[in-house]
Design an enzyme around this catalytic site. Structure first.
Site, mmCIF file in Angstrom:
data_model
loop_
_atom_site.group_PDB
_atom_site.id
_atom_site.type_symbol
_atom_site.label_atom_id
_atom_site.label_comp_id
_atom_site.label_asym_id
_atom_site.label_seq_id
_atom_site.Cartn_x
_atom_site.Cartn_y
_atom_site.Cartn_z
ATOM 1 N N GLU A 100 66.651 -77.039 -41.625
ATOM 2 C CA GLU A 100 67.747 -76.928 -40.982
ATOM 3 C C GLU A 100 68.810 -78.195 -40.994
ATOM 4 O OE1 GLU A 100 66.996 -75.069 -36.927
ATOM 5 O OE2 GLU A 100 66.379 -73.406 -37.976
ATOM 6 N N ASN B 98 64.902 -75.821 -46.059
ATOM 7 C CA ASN B 98 64.913 -74.673 -45.409
ATOM 8 C C ASN B 98 66.087 -74.629 -44.562
ATOM 9 O OD1 ASN B 98 63.304 -72.043 -44.865
ATOM 10 N ND2 ASN B 98 63.051 -72.772 -43.051
ATOM 11 N N HIS C 57 67.515 -64.927 -40.677
ATOM 12 C CA HIS C 57 67.607 -64.328 -39.490
ATOM 13 C C HIS C 57 68.877 -63.691 -39.172
ATOM 14 C CE1 HIS C 57 64.034 -66.450 -37.960
ATOM 15 N NE2 HIS C 57 64.485 -67.506 -38.362
ATOM 16 N N GLU D 284 62.110 -66.679 -43.124
ATOM 17 C CA GLU D 284 61.986 -66.239 -41.852
ATOM 18 C C GLU D 284 62.396 -64.803 -41.410
ATOM 19 O OE1 GLU D 284 62.981 -69.618 -39.151
ATOM 20 O OE2 GLU D 284 62.078 -70.775 -40.500
ATOM 21 N N ASP E 48 64.077 -61.770 -40.109
ATOM 22 C CA ASP E 48 63.993 -60.635 -39.136
ATOM 23 C C ASP E 48 65.316 -60.110 -39.054
ATOM 24 O OD1 ASP E 48 65.134 -62.850 -37.608
ATOM 25 O OD2 ASP E 48 63.162 -63.000 -36.390
HETATM 26 O O1 9MR Z 1 59.234 -68.764 -33.777
HETATM 27 C C1 9MR Z 1 59.541 -70.108 -33.233
HETATM 28 C C2 9MR Z 1 59.486 -70.052 -31.572
HETATM 29 O O2 9MR Z 1 58.297 -69.708 -30.974
HETATM 30 C C3 9MR Z 1 60.088 -71.420 -31.100
HETATM 31 O O3 9MR Z 1 60.178 -71.185 -29.475
HETATM 32 C C4 9MR Z 1 61.225 -71.895 -31.582
HETATM 33 C C5 9MR Z 1 61.656 -73.087 -30.777
HETATM 34 O O4 9MR Z 1 62.665 -73.577 -31.703
HETATM 35 O O5 9MR Z 1 60.991 -71.797 -32.988
HETATM 36 C C6 9MR Z 1 60.908 -70.954 -33.613
HETATM 37 O O6 9MR Z 1 60.912 -70.678 -35.020
HETATM 38 C C7 9MR Z 1 62.090 -71.390 -35.352
HETATM 39 C C8 9MR Z 1 61.710 -72.016 -36.804
HETATM 40 O O7 9MR Z 1 60.864 -73.013 -36.511
HETATM 41 C C9 9MR Z 1 62.973 -72.657 -37.452
HETATM 42 N N1 9MR Z 1 64.096 -71.671 -37.763
HETATM 43 C C10 9MR Z 1 64.361 -70.620 -36.405
HETATM 44 C C11 9MR Z 1 62.830 -70.135 -35.844
HETATM 45 C C12 9MR Z 1 63.503 -69.161 -34.765
HETATM 46 O O8 9MR Z 1 63.847 -69.807 -33.659
#
Ligand code: 9MR
Length: 512
Positions: free
Chosen positions: A165, A206, A242, A271, A273
């Protein structure tokens, strides 16, 4: 299990799978109970097409036996959702803790799965000490972290999200301790450190909202092109994907993936969904299915798209409800670990031939485009223009299809006249009527239902414009401005608020 597909798959089935297969065969040969043949897993279907199909997972979920059974069997790749992030792996400077990540790589090894490492450098889930470093120490701290973690996971992780990011929505670089100290050079520095620590790992940048075309994906494109020009080790771009049914599908995803591939990079959906506003209903789940299907089709259409990872496979362990209150149902399986329509849609897109046709071939393969043919939303007629488009790969029988345009009758008569004024199909084959909605909703107490007496729509084909018109039998005025399906657009655009049904099942649109 389809043996031809099994032989073509790149990942050897794990020992447990082979034993299970041998047992199933033995049972059949011995004349035991005729169990239904196990179907190919998502990963087996993907592997037959040279891709992987994976899921994110997290340590707390691994105590759920029903969850791990599916995680270990259906998916060929895992991404730890949290356990390889900086706050977990180096909570204090120089104090490394890989215990949680090791649990995931152990699970993957036991189940013959590959692992994408996520993530070495990110502005979030960063321990406080990193943000407190004097700028002059940031690069060393970053490269030390990368070196330790990527070295630890050598051989266990096949690809790293080295930087996660890096961009804001407008395509500018996101502020982080790394960007503040080093400017955008931190990205090249991180990639070089990761390559030095693990020369065999595939190295990725990513990000989210880079699936379609736009400022953010253009910024990623410009960055990776420059990095490649400078000879920085970089193998791929991860598109998180997402998505949300209420925000529309990034239709340029395939073309966007292809432009990154044309630079010589791999592309991965990292990722995936597709969330929605709760409660879920059949129409939203159908739209969700079509999004999952379209992502899968985009990946299969781009040779350098190496695979798809869903951001966990079940609604039970989704990050969505806690981040977006009122939203959820984003995953392929529901809270009870039962597959949702999107699961079948992905299977079909991956070329599954064994779905018994319960899917009607391709459930989300139609869309409707709409324009208002009416510059007077306060007069006594409603004039929708509609085009039905087959976005799938199989022909659709038009008599199976109905389209619903939702509106309010306002005051006056509750009986209606309807007309087809023009259609290249011939208005004689177009049926139309107004029906009252059982439970009126905002902007909708009636709908115009359009159907077809004959004909078939080839893959990629459109019906062309169908000009429709309706009025009340007393010719009293409407107020169309608040009608659910109405927009003021006078050129054709995808219409998520007009429903399309095949055999009565919703395949497009969000019901009011
Ligand atoms: O799935 C992850 C969640 O359990 C955490 O609380 C969150 C915290 O930032 O991060 C989530 O995963 C993220 C990923 O690392 C990067 N892209 C967005 C994802 C969803 O927030």
């Amino acid at each position: 299990m389809n043996l031809v597909k099994l032989c073509r798959q790149s990942r050897a089935p794990g020992l447990p799978a082979l034993l299970a297969g041998a047992l199933a065969l033995a049972t059949t040969l011995a004349g035991g109970p005729a169990a239904a043949a196990p179907q190919d897993t998502l990963h087996e279907l993907a592997a037959a097409q040279g891709r992987y199909f994976g899921s994110a997972t997290d340590n707390p979920e691994l105590s759920d036996a029903a969850y791990t059974a599916r995680l270990g069997s259906e998916f060929g790749q895992l991404t730890p959702g949290n356990s390889m992030k900086w706050d977990t792996t180096e909570p204090a400077r120089g104090r490394f803790d890989f215990a949680k990540g090791d649990v995931i790589t152990d699970f993957a090894r036991q189940h013959g799965q590959t692992v994408r490492g996520h993530t070495l450098v990110w502005h979030s889930q960063l321990p406080g000490w990193v943000g407190s470093l004097p700028p002059a120490q940031v690069e060393t701290a970053m490269t030390d972290h990368i070196t330790a973690e990527a070295t630890h996971y050598r051989g266990a992780v096949t690809a790293w999200d080295v930087v996660n990011e890096p961009f804001n929505e407008d395509g500018t670089f996101r502020t982080s301790p790394f960007y503040t100290a080093l400017g955008s050079d931190y990205i090249a520095s991180a990639l070089r450190a990761a390559h030095a620590a693990d020369p065999d790992a595939r190295l990725y940048l990513n990000d989210y909202n880079i699936e379609g075309l736009g400022a953010k994906s253009d910024a990623m494109y410009a960055l990776v092109r420059d990095l490649l020009d400078e000879g920085v080790p970089l193998d791929g771009v991860g598109m998180q994907a997402h998505l949300a049914v209420q925000y529309g599908f990034p239709y340029e995803m395939r073309a966007n993936m292809q432009r990154f591939a044309d630079l010589g990079l791999d592309v991965a959906v990292t990722e995936l969904d597709v969330r929605m506003q709760l409660p879920a209903d059949a129409a939203k789940l159908a739209t969700q299915s079509s999004y999952y299907r379209q992502v899968t089709e985009a990946c299969l259409a781009v040779e350098r798209c190496v695979g798809i990872t869903v951001w966990d496979y079940t609604d039970k362990y989704s990050w969505v409800p806690s981040t977006f209150p009122g939203e959820g149902a984003a995953n392929l399986y529901d809270d009870g670990l039962l597959p949702k329509p999107a699961y079948t849609a992905v299977r079909t897109a991956l070329g599954d031939e064994d779905d018994g046709g319960e899917n009607g071939g391709d459930p989300g393969a139609l869309k409707v485009r709409y324009r208002s043919g009416d510059s007077s939303p306060g007069d006594n007629q409603i004039k929708p223009g509609l085009q039905l488009v087959n976005t799938g790969t199989t022909p659709v029988s038009l008599p199976d299809v109905t389209v619903r345009y939702w509106f309010t009758g306002d005051n006056g008569a509750s009986t209606y006249g309807t007309w087809c004024d023009w259609s290249p199909l011939g208005c004689a084959t177009v049926t139309h009527r107004v029906a009252a909605l059982g439970s009126p909703a905002a902007g909708a107490d009636h709908y115009l239902e359009v159907g077809f007496g004959s004909g078939s729509l080839a893959p990629g084909a459109s019906t062309g414009e169908i000009q429709l018109r309706l009025s009340k039998t007393d010719w009293s005025d409407f107020d169309e401005s608040d009608d659910y399906s109405h927009t003021t657009g006078t050129s054709y655009a995808d219409a998520p608020k007009i429903g399309v049904y095949v055999g009565g099942e919703p395949v497009w649109g969000i019901e009011p």
